[in-house]
Enzyme design. Structure first.
Site, PDB file in Angstrom:
ATOM      1  N   TRP A 167       0.901  -1.084  -0.128  1.00  0.00           N
ATOM      2  CA  TRP A 167       0.069   0.112   0.075  1.00  0.00           C
ATOM      3  C   TRP A 167       0.895   1.295  -0.035  1.00  0.00           C
ATOM      4  CZ3 TRP A 167       1.742   2.660   4.261  1.00  0.00           C
ATOM      5  CH2 TRP A 167       2.464   1.816   5.220  1.00  0.00           C
ATOM      6  N   SER A 246       6.084  -7.344   2.803  1.00  0.00           N
ATOM      7  CA  SER A 246       6.807  -7.645   4.202  1.00  0.00           C
ATOM      8  C   SER A 246       7.607  -8.856   4.025  1.00  0.00           C
ATOM      9  CB  SER A 246       5.974  -7.642   5.219  1.00  0.00           C
ATOM     10  OG  SER A 246       4.838  -8.674   5.258  1.00  0.00           O
ATOM     11  N   GLU A 267      10.736  -8.335  -3.436  1.00  0.00           N
ATOM     12  CA  GLU A 267      11.081  -6.836  -2.768  1.00  0.00           C
ATOM     13  C   GLU A 267      10.592  -6.800  -1.562  1.00  0.00           C
ATOM     14  OE1 GLU A 267      13.130  -5.037  -4.353  1.00  0.00           O
ATOM     15  OE2 GLU A 267      13.037  -5.720  -6.379  1.00  0.00           O
ATOM     16  N   LEU A 268      11.343  -6.986  -0.554  1.00  0.00           N
ATOM     17  CA  LEU A 268      10.801  -7.290   0.920  1.00  0.00           C
ATOM     18  C   LEU A 268      11.260  -6.389   1.814  1.00  0.00           C
ATOM     19  CD1 LEU A 268      11.294 -11.126   0.988  1.00  0.00           C
ATOM     20  CD2 LEU A 268       9.417  -9.982   0.171  1.00  0.00           C
ATOM     21  N   CYS A 301      10.229   1.049   2.345  1.00  0.00           N
ATOM     22  CA  CYS A 301      11.179  -0.066   2.362  1.00  0.00           C
ATOM     23  C   CYS A 301      12.575   0.658   2.887  1.00  0.00           C
ATOM     24  CB  CYS A 301      11.123  -1.075   1.535  1.00  0.00           C
ATOM     25  SG  CYS A 301      11.216  -0.178  -0.198  1.00  0.00           S
ATOM     26  N   GLU A 398      11.379  -3.152  11.348  1.00  0.00           N
ATOM     27  CA  GLU A 398      10.859  -2.113  10.626  1.00  0.00           C
ATOM     28  C   GLU A 398      10.016  -1.108  11.160  1.00  0.00           C
ATOM     29  OE1 GLU A 398       9.495  -4.129   6.754  1.00  0.00           O
ATOM     30  OE2 GLU A 398      10.308  -2.156   5.906  1.00  0.00           O
ATOM     31  N   SER A 458      16.459   5.479  -5.031  1.00  0.00           N
ATOM     32  CA  SER A 458      15.488   5.014  -6.207  1.00  0.00           C
ATOM     33  C   SER A 458      15.558   5.922  -7.488  1.00  0.00           C
ATOM     34  CB  SER A 458      13.983   5.392  -5.589  1.00  0.00           C
ATOM     35  OG  SER A 458      13.705   4.628  -4.445  1.00  0.00           O
TER      36      SER A 458
HETATM   37  P1  NAP Z   1       2.420  -6.929   3.322  1.00  0.00           P
HETATM   38  O1  NAP Z   1       1.206  -6.959   4.513  1.00  0.00           O
HETATM   39  O2  NAP Z   1       3.349  -8.025   3.233  1.00  0.00           O
HETATM   40  O3  NAP Z   1       1.379  -6.826   2.127  1.00  0.00           O
HETATM   41  C1  NAP Z   1       1.997  -6.676   0.786  1.00  0.00           C
HETATM   42  C2  NAP Z   1       0.605  -7.389  -0.230  1.00  0.00           C
HETATM   43  O4  NAP Z   1       0.805  -8.703  -0.030  1.00  0.00           O
HETATM   44  C3  NAP Z   1      -0.474  -6.777   0.078  1.00  0.00           C
HETATM   45  O5  NAP Z   1      -1.084  -6.675  -1.274  1.00  0.00           O
HETATM   46  C4  NAP Z   1      -1.277  -7.996   0.686  1.00  0.00           C
HETATM   47  O6  NAP Z   1      -2.754  -7.995   0.558  1.00  0.00           O
HETATM   48  C5  NAP Z   1      -0.729  -9.109   0.227  1.00  0.00           C
HETATM   49  N1  NAP Z   1      -0.798 -10.246   1.187  1.00  0.00           N
HETATM   50  C6  NAP Z   1      -0.740 -10.188   2.530  1.00  0.00           C
HETATM   51  N2  NAP Z   1      -0.931 -11.673   2.866  1.00  0.00           N
HETATM   52  C7  NAP Z   1      -0.952 -12.282   1.776  1.00  0.00           C
HETATM   53  C8  NAP Z   1      -1.055 -13.636   1.772  1.00  0.00           C
HETATM   54  N3  NAP Z   1      -1.056 -14.726   2.693  1.00  0.00           N
HETATM   55  N4  NAP Z   1      -0.858 -14.169   0.440  1.00  0.00           N
HETATM   56  C9  NAP Z   1      -0.943 -13.315  -0.445  1.00  0.00           C
HETATM   57  N5  NAP Z   1      -0.976 -12.098  -0.436  1.00  0.00           N
HETATM   58  C10 NAP Z   1      -0.816 -11.572   0.808  1.00  0.00           C
HETATM   59  O7  NAP Z   1       3.018  -5.851   3.257  1.00  0.00           O
HETATM   60  P2  NAP Z   1       2.559  -4.138   3.253  1.00  0.00           P
HETATM   61  O8  NAP Z   1       2.085  -3.942   4.886  1.00  0.00           O
HETATM   62  O9  NAP Z   1       1.422  -3.772   2.462  1.00  0.00           O
HETATM   63  O10 NAP Z   1       3.611  -3.185   2.986  1.00  0.00           O
HETATM   64  C11 NAP Z   1       4.700  -2.780   3.613  1.00  0.00           C
HETATM   65  C12 NAP Z   1       5.907  -3.875   3.461  1.00  0.00           C
HETATM   66  O11 NAP Z   1       6.360  -3.811   2.186  1.00  0.00           O
HETATM   67  C13 NAP Z   1       7.277  -3.432   4.392  1.00  0.00           C
HETATM   68  O12 NAP Z   1       7.742  -4.564   4.707  1.00  0.00           O
HETATM   69  C14 NAP Z   1       7.944  -2.786   3.390  1.00  0.00           C
HETATM   70  O13 NAP Z   1       9.604  -2.923   3.527  1.00  0.00           O
HETATM   71  C15 NAP Z   1       7.686  -3.687   2.192  1.00  0.00           C
HETATM   72  N6  NAP Z   1       8.189  -3.016   0.921  1.00  0.00           N
HETATM   73  C16 NAP Z   1       9.232  -3.547   0.224  1.00  0.00           C
HETATM   74  C17 NAP Z   1       9.441  -2.637  -0.967  1.00  0.00           C
HETATM   75  C18 NAP Z   1      10.844  -3.015  -1.761  1.00  0.00           C
HETATM   76  O14 NAP Z   1      10.899  -2.918  -2.796  1.00  0.00           O
HETATM   77  N7  NAP Z   1      11.726  -3.837  -1.281  1.00  0.00           N
HETATM   78  C19 NAP Z   1       8.923  -1.580  -1.436  1.00  0.00           C
HETATM   79  C20 NAP Z   1       7.548  -1.275  -0.788  1.00  0.00           C
HETATM   80  C21 NAP Z   1       7.249  -1.929   0.539  1.00  0.00           C
HETATM   81  P3  NAP Z   1      -3.623  -6.798   1.733  1.00  0.00           P
HETATM   82  O15 NAP Z   1      -3.510  -5.681   1.146  1.00  0.00           O
HETATM   83  O16 NAP Z   1      -5.072  -7.715   1.574  1.00  0.00           O
HETATM   84  O17 NAP Z   1      -3.096  -7.343   3.170  1.00  0.00           O
END
Ligand code: NAP
Length: 497
Positions: A167, A246, A267-268, A301, A398, A458
């Site tokens: 998001w 995540s 990309e975590l 991230c 984080e 970036s």
């Molecule tokens: P998240 O909770 O892991 O969710 C990311 C995506 O995965 C969302 O679309 C989520 O859907 C979906 N998801 C969650 N559980 C799932 C499952 N069991 N099976 C399939 N899909 C699932 O992460 P977030 O809170 O949205 O984003 C923050 C994280 O993203 C942070 O850890 C950040 O560091 C990381 N991030 C990394 C990068 C990079 O390039 N390395 C860039 C940006 C963000 P829902 O929305 O329905 O939960």
């Protein structure tokens, strides 16, 4: 939409929301979910519902995969220039509608409009970059060392791909995957985050207007992420999974993807160190820390999660950082004075506060902020913690909020050891005037990206990605398109035999 000084008014917001498609985008058509279920998208600055949109079921997910699989052969056969022109038109269209995209992101995610505009420019650049790369896909030809066989190496599109995005950057995290996939000739299913799906819906409209054929991109926002994406990942017709989010969710998805030996890009999460040495230009270091810490309100991230400062300058650096962070105005992102918007939801704000409280219990000193704002929405004060002990929990997780923990070090070796003391390895930043030290750090820090005397790395022309538990694969740069290409080798008999 014109930018009058009063823009955006509540009417502007309503008009934009009313203009959006609210269904699922499958096979080139907008449709309601198969059981008519919906999800509510909130404005995090008020906690009020902005819009209700369709929420995909597992059956809708399979329909989206069917559409991507059906479209794949025809799409792979298109001329690279045709794919390139679609991306170029999409770049022009996103740029022309930058205000609409920016306002939508501000409404659903909360960041200030100026930051949303920055993301629109950044996100659109992937469309331009990969429109250029689409026409540059090539292989090689060689005569084998024994002089007999001929070796032809060609690149083929990987095939139908599933994208799951977070998001925090609703446009850029999607275009970083969609643009190279289009360039390579892959079809795709996008599952955006449930908190911020509206930007993807507008983007799908724009790509359709730019000429993207039906079924190449399918969008299935849902409240049931695991139930909807699970069957897609287990389906042998899917060839690629690219996830940004995540680390815990990424690990689960890697395990699921192993069943079909799917190609994965991950990309975590990150836990970026920002190192300030005693020879640094302090103005530049404070500017860099502000950027690395407060971009996207700390919900990135790449956010500087641990600020490591040489002990001889720590007091001066901390004082300056506190002054700068204190001056940042917290307000709804549509307010021109806003420098920081709300956090995305209550759970994120609770987690940030819990980490701040635990750091103080661990022995850190609160130099600024430290509390949620008592007003509607999920605002949290810009916060600075000094003298944070190296063992504190806040340095391991984080933070994802506007909180700067400052730790001191006394030697370069200690700084490197502290910086590498994490299971993450996305990015590190360092400020020093000593070029040799800068190069040593570039070699010693265990990360995918390193910012030297800058708080931002970036760039669509550069390979973005991490090592260790921050993931695998790269997005952007020349490397980005390789994630969507397979290498095929053809052995050819000696033409003279
Ligand atoms: P998240 O909770 O892991 O969710 C990311 C995506 O995965 C969302 O679309 C989520 O859907 C979906 N998801 C969650 N559980 C799932 C499952 N069991 N099976 C399939 N899909 C699932 O992460 P977030 O809170 O949205 O984003 C923050 C994280 O993203 C942070 O850890 C950040 O560091 C990381 N991030 C990394 C990068 C990079 O390039 N390395 C860039 C940006 C963000 P829902 O929305 O329905 O939960």
């Amino acid at each position: 939409m014109s930018i009058a000084s009063t823009w955006p008014t509540p009417d502007d917001e309503r008009r934009l929301l009313a203009s959006l498609e609210t269904g699922l985008f499958i096979g080139g058509h907008w449709r309601a979910s198969s059981d008519s279920s919906t999800l509510a998208v909130e404005d995090p600055s008020t906690g009020k519902v902005l819009l209700r949109i369709s929420s995909a079921t597992p059956a809708d997910g399979m329909a989206a995969l069917d559409a991507a699989v059906t479209a794949q052969p025809g799409w792979a056969a298109t001329a690279p220039r045709e794919r390139s022109e679609i991306l170029r038109r999409a770049f022009e269209a996103v740029t022309a509608r930058a205000d609409d995209f920016a306002l939508l992101m501000t409404l659903e995610m909360g960041k200030p409009l100026a930051e949303s505009r920055g993301e629109v420019a950044y996100g659109a650049e992937f469309l331009r970059w990969f429109s250029e790369e689409a026409a540059r896909i090539s292989g090689r030809f060689a005569i084998a060392p024994d002089g007999k066989t001929r070796l032809l190496v060609m690149k083929r599109p990987v095939g139908p791909s599933l994208f799951i995005t977070p998001w925090n950057f609703p446009l850029a995290m999607a275009t970083r995957k969609i643009a190279p996939a289009i360039a390579a000739g892959c079809t795709m299913v996008l599952k955006p985050a449930a908190l911020t799906p509206l930007t993807s819906l507008l983007f799908a409209q724009v790509l359709t207007e730019a000429g993207l054929p039906a079924g190449v991109l399918n969008v299935i926002q849902t409240e049931k992420a695991g139930a909807v994406t699970g069957p897609i990942i287990r389906d042998s017709r899917l060839r690629k999974l690219s996830f940004t989010g995540s680390t815990p969710v990424g690990k689960r998805l890697i395990a699921d993807a192993a069943e079909q030996v799917l190609r994965v890009s991950m990309e975590l999460g990150g836990n970026a160190p920002l190192l300030v040495f005693d020879d640094a230009d302090l103005d530049r270091a404070v500017d860099g820390a502000m950027l690395a810490k407060l971009r996207n309100g700390g919900e990135a991230c790449t956010a500087a999660n641990r600020i490591l400062v040489h002990d001889s300058i720590a007091a001066e650096f901390s004082t300056r950082l506190v002054e700068r962070m204190r001056a940042h105005t917290l307000a709804r992102g549509t307010d021109p004075a806003s420098k920081i918007g709300p956090l995305v939801d209550q759970a994120t704000r609770d987690k940030v506060h819990e980490l701040v409280t635990s750091a103080i219990a661990d022995g850190a000193t609160l130099a600024l902020g430290g509390a949620a704002v008592d007003a509607p929405g999920y605002f949290y004060e810009p916060t600075v913690l000094t003298d944070v002990p190296a063992s504190a929990r806040i340095l391991r997780e984080e933070i994802f909020g506007p909180v700067a923990p400052i730790v001191t070090f006394s030697t370069e070796e200690e700084a490197i050891r502290l910086a590498n003391d994490t299971e993450y390895g996305l990015v590190a930043y360092a400020f020093t005037k000593d070029l040799n030290r800068g190069l040593r750090l570039a070699e010693e820090l265990d990360v995918g990206m390193f910012g030297l005397n800058t708080g931002i790395v970036s760039n669509p022309a550069a390979p973005f990605g991490g090592v260790k538990q921050s993931g695998m694969g790269r997005e952007g740069g020349f490397e980005g398109i390789e994630e969507y290409l397979e290498t095929r080798y053809v052995g050819i008999a000696d033409p003279y035999a």
